[in-house]
Write an enzyme that holds these catalytic residues in place. Structure first.
Site, PDB file in Angstrom:
ATOM      1  CB  CYS A   1     -17.466 -35.450  12.497  1.00 21.48           C
ATOM      2  SG  CYS A   1     -15.820 -35.937  13.035  1.00 21.48           S
ATOM      3  N   GLY A   2     -15.906 -32.381  12.947  1.00 22.36           N
ATOM      4  CA  GLY A   2     -14.752 -31.570  12.566  1.00 22.36           C
ATOM      5  C   GLY A   2     -13.564 -32.391  12.100  1.00 22.36           C
ATOM      6  CG  HIS A   3     -11.439 -34.886  14.762  1.00 25.35           C
ATOM      7  ND1 HIS A   3     -10.228 -34.247  14.881  1.00 25.35           N
ATOM      8  CD2 HIS A   3     -11.988 -34.861  15.990  1.00 25.35           C
ATOM      9  CE1 HIS A   3     -10.045 -33.870  16.129  1.00 25.35           C
ATOM     10  NE2 HIS A   3     -11.108 -34.225  16.825  1.00 25.35           N
ATOM     11  CB  CYS A   4     -15.516 -36.315   9.414  1.00 19.54           C
ATOM     12  SG  CYS A   4     -15.952 -37.549  10.667  1.00 19.54           S
TER      13      CYS A   4
END
Length: 495
Positions: free
Chosen positions: A54-57
């Site tokens: 996950c990029g946001h993670c």
């Protein structure tokens, strides 16, 4: 002695079990095996459910670790933990995880949703608020300086009488806002140090003018409005750290300035925005967006723009229909910016609707292609039942539907009173159609043009029955809401 020895062993085993919880940069690494132990050992735990891909993670990870380390250094009771939801699906399911990252706060066994920001300071402020007093009491100049120096924004209430009505309003506001640091003081030396008057609220910030004094009516709404407006820079740069504060804030009208850092646009144009931004402060939020960033391509697309269009400006009204406004000129000088914003504020601008050029082969296939210019002629033809899929090219569910929808088009191709059509809603907008999720499917009934939304299964059989029944089988109930969060409109997904 035997009983004492037994209890000693039990305690040692319990401590040993607790000590086995792995840490990464002071963040507890929780699994199904050690989760219950952690909850028993620590009264306050912020839980992050994440996925490695996950990029946001990934963007959150360094800020999360920074917050964890700062809390440990300060001797806080609060611990930060992370759970890899792809490895611990049962924990994720148990805690209602539907997307990544999901953060939840465990307070003495009770679970509440985290709704703070994603910078280290935001995380620290939020968990501190949940475990301590709403406003820290300052008793010395050193205390005040340390607190103000440690944070980008600090709101301090200067009250000689902590039981006064104004002080009570201040505490109520502090109790209702989790993403900022509040403090209160009655200390004479602190008053003197900051030249503060009794009964005043001062917002200290590490940008713009440095500090601002609240001089409005002492009611909660006015104080909150003051904090909302003054806690953001006059011109905010959009990035992962500021996104939530920009698009989740109280100010819903935004001037977006699309620039290129590589081309030096920030130095060339930002100064020219300041006069207008100051005039409309509190009414309109002024935001810069770096068009060079790959992550910002979706926002450009949402406005029907490409990198080649930068530098440019647009206005968006963040309400249900996400109204957009485009200036008459491409100029970005101070005069053009002032005129554009003033025309918007005075209600003199028409909403800008995106449309593509009509392809020459729009009706070649069994599924007809609609754009802004031919929508009314085709979809609102009263001699036909017209099924329209409003889609986004990047939407996963739309891609899954594509072969089925093609079959549907082929099935009804020979029927003169049925049209199967689709429209790219990221590139075409309609005044009368509000598309909040993708795909959205409407049947426009012949004779009446009544628009009926489809809510059945996205299968050939389900869609066929919907068309054949004139929209009666599979229609959406009134006020239906789509629960597919990952299908949301582009600007929301970017957030």
């Amino acid at each position: 002695m035997k009983l004492a020895g037994f209890l000693f062993v039990v305690c040692c085993l319990a401590l040993s079990s607790a000590e086995e919880i792995e840490k990464e940069e002071e963040v507890l690494v929780l699994t199904t095996k050690n989760f219950d132990d952690a909850v028993k050992q620590f009264d306050y735990i912020l839980l992050e459910f994440y996925a490695p891909w996950c990029g946001h993670c990934k963007a959150l990870a360094p800020e999360y670790a920074k917050a964890a380390q700062a809390l440990v250094k300060d001797g806080s009771e609060v611990k930060l933990a992370k759970i890899d939801a792809t490895k611990e699906p049962s924990l994720a399911e148990k805690h209602g995880v539907r997307g990544y990252p999901t953060l939840k706060f465990m307070k003495k066994g009770n679970l509440i949703d985290y709704n703070g920001g994603r910078q280290a300071d935001d995380i620290i402020n939020w968990v501190t608020k949940k475990t301590g007093p709403p406003a820290k009491e300052l008793t010395s100049v050193d205390d005040a300086k340390s607190l103000i120096d440690a944070h980008n924004v600090v709101i301090v209430g200067f009250f000689k009488d902590a039981a006064s009505d104004a002080a009570k309003v201040f505490i109520d506001v502090a109790n209702s806002i989790d993403d900022h640091v509040f403090a209160i003081t009655s200390d004479d030396k602190i008053f003197e140090e900051y030249k503060a008057e009794d009964g005043k609220i001062v917002l200290f910030k590490k940008f713009d003018e440095g500090k601002v004094v609240f001089d409005g009516e002492f009611v909660a709404d006015k104080v909150k409005e003051f904090i909302t407006v003054e806690s953001l820079p006059l011109i905010v740069d959009f990035n992962q750290e500021t996104a939530q504060k920009i698009f989740g804030g109280e100010i819903k009208s935004h001037l977006l300035l699309f620039l290129s850092k590589k081309e030096g646009h920030y130095e060339s144009y930002v100064e020219g925005v300041k006069e207008t931004a100051q005039k409309y402060k509190g009414q309109i939020l002024f935001v810069t967006i770096d068009g060079d960033e790959t992550d910002h391509e979706r926002i450009l697309e949402f406005f029907g723009m490409k990198k080649d269009n930068v530098p440019a400006m647009r206005i968006i009204k963040l309400e249900q229909d996400m109204s957009k406004y485009k200036p008459e000129t491409d100029k970005l000088d101070a005069e053009s910016i002032m005129k554009f914003v003033t025309d918007f504020a005075e209600g003199n601008l028409k909403r800008h609707l995106l449309t593509q050029d009509l392809p020459e082969d729009w009706d070649k296939e069994s599924v007809k292609i609609l754009v802004g210019t031919n929508f009314a002629d085709i979809a609102l033809d009263k001699t036909k039942n017209v099924l329209v899929e409003f889609y986004a090219p990047w939407c996963g569910h739309c891609k899954q539907l594509e072969p089925i929808y093609k079959e549907l088009g082929d099935k009804f191709a020979s029927m003169d009173d049925v049209v199967i059509a689709k429209m790219d809603s990221t590139a075409n907008e309609l005044e009368e159609v509000k598309v909040n999720s993708f795909p959205t499917i409407y049947l426009y009934k012949k004779e009446t043009n009544e628009a009926i939304e489809y809510s059945g299964e996205r299968t050939l059989e389900g869609l066929s029955k919907f068309v054949e029944s004139g929209g009666e089988v599979g229609k959406a109930p009134e006020e239906a809401q789509d629960e597919d969060e990952d299908d949301d409109v582009p600007i929301k997904e970017e957030l």
